[in-house]
Motif scaffolding. Structure first.
Motif, PDB file in Angstrom:
ATOM      1  N   HIS A  78       0.786  -1.014   0.032  1.00  0.00           N
ATOM      2  CA  HIS A  78       0.064   0.040   0.021  1.00  0.00           C
ATOM      3  C   HIS A  78       0.797   1.238  -0.045  1.00  0.00           C
ATOM      4  O   HIS A  78       1.995   1.331   0.794  1.00  0.00           O
ATOM      5  N   ILE A  79       0.706   2.137  -0.926  1.00  0.00           N
ATOM      6  CA  ILE A  79       1.223   3.408  -0.948  1.00  0.00           C
ATOM      7  C   ILE A  79       0.256   4.762  -0.648  1.00  0.00           C
ATOM      8  O   ILE A  79      -1.078   4.586  -1.007  1.00  0.00           O
ATOM      9  N   PRO A  80       0.653   5.340   0.561  1.00  0.00           N
ATOM     10  CA  PRO A  80      -0.426   6.533   0.866  1.00  0.00           C
ATOM     11  C   PRO A  80      -0.973   7.096  -0.197  1.00  0.00           C
ATOM     12  O   PRO A  80      -0.322   7.697  -1.144  1.00  0.00           O
ATOM     13  N   VAL A  81      -2.384   7.434  -0.231  1.00  0.00           N
ATOM     14  CA  VAL A  81      -2.935   8.250  -1.367  1.00  0.00           C
ATOM     15  C   VAL A  81      -3.619   9.366  -0.785  1.00  0.00           C
ATOM     16  O   VAL A  81      -4.353   9.073   0.334  1.00  0.00           O
ATOM     17  N   ILE A  82      -3.411  10.779  -1.101  1.00  0.00           N
ATOM     18  CA  ILE A  82      -4.362  11.920  -0.774  1.00  0.00           C
ATOM     19  C   ILE A  82      -5.120  12.355  -1.929  1.00  0.00           C
ATOM     20  O   ILE A  82      -4.471  12.674  -2.836  1.00  0.00           O
ATOM     21  N   ILE A  83      -6.294  12.146  -1.815  1.00  0.00           N
ATOM     22  CA  ILE A  83      -7.248  12.520  -2.779  1.00  0.00           C
ATOM     23  C   ILE A  83      -7.296  13.891  -2.757  1.00  0.00           C
ATOM     24  O   ILE A  83      -7.676  14.646  -1.801  1.00  0.00           O
ATOM     25  N   VAL A  84      -7.306  14.661  -3.948  1.00  0.00           N
ATOM     26  CA  VAL A  84      -7.580  16.230  -4.098  1.00  0.00           C
ATOM     27  C   VAL A  84      -8.501  16.411  -5.347  1.00  0.00           C
ATOM     28  O   VAL A  84      -7.965  16.158  -6.326  1.00  0.00           O
ATOM     29  N   SER A  85      -9.693  16.695  -4.947  1.00  0.00           N
ATOM     30  CA  SER A  85     -10.866  16.646  -5.717  1.00  0.00           C
ATOM     31  C   SER A  85     -11.652  17.898  -5.698  1.00  0.00           C
ATOM     32  O   SER A  85     -11.982  18.157  -4.188  1.00  0.00           O
ATOM     33  N   ALA A  86     -12.493  18.249  -6.589  1.00  0.00           N
ATOM     34  CA  ALA A  86     -13.700  19.221  -6.443  1.00  0.00           C
ATOM     35  C   ALA A  86     -14.790  18.593  -6.057  1.00  0.00           C
ATOM     36  O   ALA A  86     -15.723  19.060  -5.930  1.00  0.00           O
ATOM     37  N   ARG A  87     -14.725  17.105  -6.222  1.00  0.00           N
ATOM     38  CA  ARG A  87     -16.069  16.393  -5.587  1.00  0.00           C
ATOM     39  C   ARG A  87     -16.030  16.234  -3.950  1.00  0.00           C
ATOM     40  O   ARG A  87     -15.054  15.690  -3.561  1.00  0.00           O
ATOM     41  N   ASP A  88     -17.029  16.867  -3.557  1.00  0.00           N
ATOM     42  CA  ASP A  88     -17.084  16.934  -1.945  1.00  0.00           C
ATOM     43  C   ASP A  88     -18.298  16.503  -1.330  1.00  0.00           C
ATOM     44  O   ASP A  88     -18.411  16.681  -0.357  1.00  0.00           O
ATOM     45  N   VAL A 105      -8.995  15.664   0.613  1.00  0.00           N
ATOM     46  CA  VAL A 105      -8.768  17.137   0.485  1.00  0.00           C
ATOM     47  C   VAL A 105      -9.768  17.661  -0.587  1.00  0.00           C
ATOM     48  O   VAL A 105      -9.474  17.241  -1.884  1.00  0.00           O
ATOM     49  N   THR A 106     -10.621  18.728  -0.602  1.00  0.00           N
ATOM     50  CA  THR A 106     -11.455  19.151  -1.375  1.00  0.00           C
ATOM     51  C   THR A 106     -10.746  20.519  -2.115  1.00  0.00           C
ATOM     52  O   THR A 106     -10.121  21.410  -1.364  1.00  0.00           O
ATOM     53  N   LYS A 107     -11.020  20.782  -3.309  1.00  0.00           N
ATOM     54  CA  LYS A 107     -10.722  21.847  -3.826  1.00  0.00           C
ATOM     55  C   LYS A 107     -11.917  22.986  -3.590  1.00  0.00           C
ATOM     56  O   LYS A 107     -13.019  22.518  -3.883  1.00  0.00           O
ATOM     57  N   PRO A 108     -11.305  24.200  -3.619  1.00  0.00           N
ATOM     58  CA  PRO A 108     -10.042  24.594  -3.385  1.00  0.00           C
ATOM     59  C   PRO A 108      -9.430  24.461  -2.081  1.00  0.00           C
ATOM     60  O   PRO A 108      -9.967  24.091  -1.225  1.00  0.00           O
ATOM     61  N   PHE A 109      -8.155  24.496  -2.282  1.00  0.00           N
ATOM     62  CA  PHE A 109      -7.306  23.960  -0.929  1.00  0.00           C
ATOM     63  C   PHE A 109      -6.079  24.773  -0.952  1.00  0.00           C
ATOM     64  O   PHE A 109      -5.493  25.507  -1.820  1.00  0.00           O
ATOM     65  N   SER A 110      -5.543  24.859   0.191  1.00  0.00           N
ATOM     66  CA  SER A 110      -4.147  25.415   0.612  1.00  0.00           C
ATOM     67  C   SER A 110      -3.283  24.665   0.309  1.00  0.00           C
ATOM     68  O   SER A 110      -2.904  23.486   0.834  1.00  0.00           O
TER      69      SER A 110
END
Length: 235
Positions: A78-88, A105-110
Motif C-alpha cells: 500500500h502506498i499512501p494516497v491523498i485525494i485532491v478533488s472538487a468532488r466533495d 482534500v477538497t478543492k479549492p485547497f491551501s
C-alpha cells in the motif's frame, strides 16, 4: 545525504499540478506529474514506487476511483494516497476512503496545508523505522508498532495508513469506549470533517481481522457511545 521523498501527482489540470509540484519541491521533495491514471500505471513498477500519491478523481479515461481499484488488484503493497478533488459529497468522500485512499482534500485547497499533510504521512513512515520492534498480539494477529504492520501468523495483512492508525489507536486504548468524534479528532487531527469516515474504516478493519464482521470479537460497538477493543483480547 537522505533521499528526498518521491511524490507522484496524478492531475490533468496543469495549473494545479504545477502549483502542487512547486510547493512540494520547495519542501525538499521530488515530484513526478501524470495527466492520466493510465500514464501513472504504465510508468509504475515495484522498483519505482513513490512514497505517496496525490490523486485527482475527475481524470480523462480512467477515473481516480478506477486507479485506486487497479492499484489494490495489482500490488499488495500500500502506498499512501491523498485525494485532491472538487468532488466533495459525502458519497464521494466515503467511496474514496473505501477504495483505499488515506485522506480526502477538497478543492479549492491551501497548498501549504496539503504539503503539511504530506509531511505528516512521510514523518510517520520514517519514525516507524530504526528502533527495536515493539509488538502487541491479539488472536492470531500481531501488530508491529515500529513498522506499522499487522501480521496474521507470518503473513502480512494489507492495511492503509489510516486503517493501521485507527486499529493502533483502538488497541492502545483497549478497554475504553471511544466515540467516533474522539477517534476522528485523534487520527485525522481535525475537529471538523466527516466523522462517518470512522465507520468506513471500522467496517474495513472488521472485514480484515474479524472471523465474523457482523459479530465482531475485537472491534465491538457500544451502541450510542462508540467503539471498544476488549482489553482481555490482548496477549
Amino acid at each position: 545525504m537522505d533521499r528526498k521523498p518521491n511524490i507522484y501527482i496524478i492531475e490533468d489540470v496543469p495549473e494545479i499540478s504545477s502549483l502542487v509540484s512547486t510547493y512540494l519541491t520547495k519542501a525538499e521533495m521530488e515530484t513526478k506529474v501524470f495527466q492520466t491514471a493510465e500514464d501513472a500505471i504504465e510508468f509504475l513498477t515495484p522498483e519505482n514506487f513513490p512514497d505517496l500519491f496525490i490523486l485527482d478523481l475527475n481524470l480523462p479515461g480512467m477515473s481516480g476511483f478506477d486507479f485506486l481499484e487497479k492499484m489494490k488488484e495489482t500490488y499488495s503493497r500500500h502506498i499512501p494516497v491523498i485525494i485532491v478533488s472538487a468532488r466533495d459529497s459525502d458519497e464521494d468522500i466515503i467511496k474514496g476512503l473505501g477504495y483505499g485512499a488515506d485522506e480526502f482534500v477538497t478543492k479549492p485547497f491551501s497548498p501549504k496545508v496539503l504539503v503539511a499533510r504530506v509531511q505528516a504521512y512521510l514523518r510517520r513512515a520514517k519514525d516507524s523505522h530504526g528502533s527495536s520492534e515493539e509488538s502487541i498480539s491479539f488472536g492470531e494477529f500481531t501488530l508491529l508498532l515500529n513498522s506499522n504492520v499487522l501480521k496474521k501468523g507470518q503473513k502480512k495483512v494489507p492495511l492503509s495508513v489510516k486503517e493501521y492508525a485507527v486499529l493502533e489507536y483502538l488497541i492502545k486504548h483497549a478497554g475504553t469506549t471511544l466515540s467516533p468524534e474522539k477517534i476522528y479528532t485523534s487520527i485525522w487531527q481535525s475537529q471538523f470533517g466527516d466523522i462517518t469516515a470512522v465507520a468506513v474504516y471500522i467496517q474495513r478493519l472488521r472485514k480484515k481481522i474479524e472471523e465474523d464482521p457482523g459479530s465482531p470479537r475485537f472491534i465491538k460497538t457500544e451502541f450510542g457511545q462508540g467503539y471498544i477493543f476488549p482489553k482481555e483480547e490482548l496477549k
